[in-house]
Design a protein around this motif. Structure first.
Motif, mmCIF file in Angstrom:
data_model
loop_
_atom_site.group_PDB
_atom_site.id
_atom_site.type_symbol
_atom_site.label_atom_id
_atom_site.label_comp_id
_atom_site.label_asym_id
_atom_site.label_seq_id
_atom_site.Cartn_x
_atom_site.Cartn_y
_atom_site.Cartn_z
ATOM 1 N N ALA A 255 0.834 -1.205 0.000
ATOM 2 C CA ALA A 255 0.000 0.000 0.000
ATOM 3 C C ALA A 255 0.867 1.253 0.000
ATOM 4 N N TYR A 256 1.924 1.262 0.803
ATOM 5 C CA TYR A 256 2.823 2.415 0.841
ATOM 6 C C TYR A 256 3.533 2.604 -0.497
ATOM 7 N N ALA A 257 3.964 1.496 -1.101
ATOM 8 C CA ALA A 257 4.670 1.594 -2.385
ATOM 9 C C ALA A 257 3.765 2.166 -3.468
ATOM 10 N N ALA A 258 2.528 1.691 -3.528
ATOM 11 C CA ALA A 258 1.587 2.211 -4.519
ATOM 12 C C ALA A 258 1.263 3.674 -4.252
ATOM 13 N N ALA A 259 1.097 4.027 -2.987
ATOM 14 C CA ALA A 259 0.815 5.420 -2.636
ATOM 15 C C ALA A 259 1.985 6.324 -3.023
ATOM 16 N N PHE A 260 3.203 5.826 -2.827
ATOM 17 C CA PHE A 260 4.384 6.615 -3.182
ATOM 18 C C PHE A 260 4.420 6.897 -4.690
ATOM 19 N N VAL A 261 4.060 5.907 -5.495
ATOM 20 C CA VAL A 261 4.036 6.109 -6.941
ATOM 21 C C VAL A 261 3.035 7.204 -7.311
ATOM 22 N N LEU A 262 1.859 7.184 -6.685
ATOM 23 C CA LEU A 262 0.865 8.213 -6.966
ATOM 24 C C LEU A 262 1.333 9.588 -6.487
ATOM 25 N N VAL A 263 2.041 9.623 -5.366
ATOM 26 C CA VAL A 263 2.594 10.898 -4.882
ATOM 27 C C VAL A 263 3.596 11.447 -5.879
ATOM 28 N N MET A 264 4.469 10.587 -6.394
ATOM 29 C CA MET A 264 5.462 11.025 -7.371
ATOM 30 C C MET A 264 4.801 11.493 -8.663
ATOM 31 N N ALA A 265 3.698 10.852 -9.043
ATOM 32 C CA ALA A 265 2.963 11.301 -10.229
ATOM 33 C C ALA A 265 2.391 12.701 -10.015
ATOM 34 N N SER A 266 1.898 12.965 -8.807
ATOM 35 C CA SER A 266 1.368 14.294 -8.499
ATOM 36 C C SER A 266 2.475 15.342 -8.494
ATOM 37 N N VAL A 267 3.624 14.990 -7.915
ATOM 38 C CA VAL A 267 4.763 15.921 -7.903
ATOM 39 C C VAL A 267 5.222 16.217 -9.323
ATOM 40 N N LEU A 268 5.286 15.185 -10.161
ATOM 41 C CA LEU A 268 5.671 15.381 -11.554
ATOM 42 C C LEU A 268 4.688 16.309 -12.264
ATOM 43 N N ALA A 269 3.395 16.144 -11.962
ATOM 44 C CA ALA A 269 2.390 17.021 -12.568
ATOM 45 C C ALA A 269 2.611 18.473 -12.149
ATOM 46 N N LEU A 270 2.947 18.697 -10.874
ATOM 47 C CA LEU A 270 3.214 20.056 -10.405
ATOM 48 C C LEU A 270 4.433 20.661 -11.098
ATOM 49 N N VAL A 271 5.468 19.837 -11.293
ATOM 50 C CA VAL A 271 6.669 20.316 -11.990
ATOM 51 C C VAL A 271 6.335 20.704 -13.423
ATOM 52 N N VAL A 272 5.575 19.846 -14.092
ATOM 53 C CA VAL A 272 5.188 20.128 -15.479
ATOM 54 C C VAL A 272 4.364 21.405 -15.558
ATOM 55 N N VAL A 273 3.429 21.574 -14.627
ATOM 56 C CA VAL A 273 2.599 22.775 -14.606
ATOM 57 C C VAL A 273 3.463 24.018 -14.404
ATOM 58 N N SER A 274 4.446 23.943 -13.511
ATOM 59 C CA SER A 274 5.343 25.077 -13.275
ATOM 60 C C SER A 274 6.131 25.415 -14.534
ATOM 61 N N LEU A 275 6.601 24.403 -15.238
ATOM 62 C CA LEU A 275 7.330 24.640 -16.484
ATOM 63 C C LEU A 275 6.428 25.227 -17.547
ATOM 64 N N ILE A 276 5.179 24.770 -17.600
ATOM 65 C CA ILE A 276 4.230 25.307 -18.575
ATOM 66 C C ILE A 276 3.959 26.773 -18.298
ATOM 67 N N ARG A 277 3.773 27.118 -17.036
ATOM 68 C CA ARG A 277 3.526 28.523 -16.678
ATOM 69 C C ARG A 277 4.726 29.384 -17.051
ATOM 70 N N LYS A 278 5.923 28.870 -16.802
ATOM 71 C CA LYS A 278 7.119 29.633 -17.153
ATOM 72 C C LYS A 278 7.204 29.841 -18.654
ATOM 73 N N GLU A 279 6.912 28.776 -19.419
ATOM 74 C CA GLU A 279 6.967 28.870 -20.871
ATOM 75 C C GLU A 279 5.873 29.803 -21.394
ATOM 76 N N ASP A 280 4.699 29.757 -20.766
ATOM 77 C CA ASP A 280 3.582 30.566 -21.228
ATOM 78 C C ASP A 280 3.824 32.038 -21.004
#
Length: 282
Positions: A255-280
């Motif tokens: 359960a912890y391992a699966a939750a960690f993967v989802l957390v990393m996916a959310s963090v990656l989404a935040l990074v991508v959003v930050s890069l998109i805002r910078k590019e925009d």
């Protein structure tokens, strides 16, 4: 000219206090709980057992875990594709056209953000189940199964993430106006040509931003898919359902391992959003 030095001196402690309060609030609400998930993901299951990345990777090799993430990825991908196509279309309809019921449509678009996902799942069951659903028996007679199958998971996930693309594209369409599109029409461009060469390049970052947020929301959906899915191993168990099932069955390490993967996916989404805002804004 009024003397602002006194105001600044009085404002300093207030601002420091507000910052401390916000930091503590975010720490106890988000940072500390998430850090506990990360810590327990790489901790040994019991005294003397192996921990670290090797144990984490081994837990992800479980066939049931791979099935859950594969199903989650498939459902999220289709939900994002559906919401992107219809989201851009609905955005154009809301901004570029005036028609009776336009405000009602705008309110309905926001409905998934205010209705509980559990209610969404229940509504889908009532509409598409074979027992009490309005269309369930006819669809199943034609060999189309919605509830307790992948199409039902896609519908539930698409419903809860519907507004994210629309609410990013609509303000951008309002901001860019119609001058360029009208100029293209006056030069003989058709509707599709105008959209492809004028409108879409102008809203591309808003679309990408909405897609990233929609993907992150879709990967973490729980309430709606809990209702429409069987939720058992290899039978409609998504990643979020896997976390609940394993945690309740005392298989906490998976359960912890699966939750960690989802957390990393959310963090990656935040990074991508930050890069998109910078590019925009560049």
């Amino acid at each position: 000219m009024p003397d602002t030095r006194h105001i600044r001196r009085q404002k300093g402690p207030v601002m420091i206090g507000m910052r401390v309060f916000v930091i503590l609030y975010l720490f106890f609400l988000i940072a500390w709980p998430v850090s506990e998930v990360v810590k327990r993901t790489f901790a040994p299951v019991e005294q003397g057992a192996e921990g670290g990345f090797g144990a984490f990777w081994e837990r992800l090799q479980d066939p049931a875990v791979q099935y859950a993430f594969s199903l989650t990825g498939t459902v999220a991908l289709w939900a994002v594709i559906i919401n992107t196509v219809f989201g851009v279309g609905i955005s154009l309809l809301l901004v570029r056209y005036r028609f009776p019921g336009r405000r009602v449509l705008s309110v309905l678009v926001d409905l998934p953000m205010s209705v509980s996902p559990v209610v969404v799942g229940l509504a889908l069951v009532l509409a598409y189940s074979s027992g009490s659903g309005w269309f369930g028996e006819r669809l199943e007679g034609a060999g189309i199964f919605i509830i307790a199958s992948t199409p039902g998971l896609i519908m539930a996930t698409a419903f809860v993430s519907l507004p994210l693309v629309i609410r990013e594209v609509v303000p951008t369409l309002q901001e860019i106006g119609t001058d360029s599109e009208m100029a293209a029409h006056s030069l003989g461009a058709g509707g599709w040509q105008t959209f492809r060469r004028i409108t879409l390049p102008s809203i591309k970052w808003a679309v990408v931003y909405g897609v990233v947020l929609s993907m992150a929301r879709s990967l973490g959906e729980f309430g709606a898919v809990k209702i429409v899915s069987r939720g058992a191993e290899f039978q409609g168990e998504t990643a979020t359902l896997l976390i609940q099932n394993r945690y309740n069955n005392f298989d906490e390490s998976v359960a912890y391992a699966a939750a960690f993967v989802l957390v990393m996916a959310s963090v990656l989404a935040l990074v991508v959003v930050s890069l998109i805002r910078k590019e925009d804004h560049s």
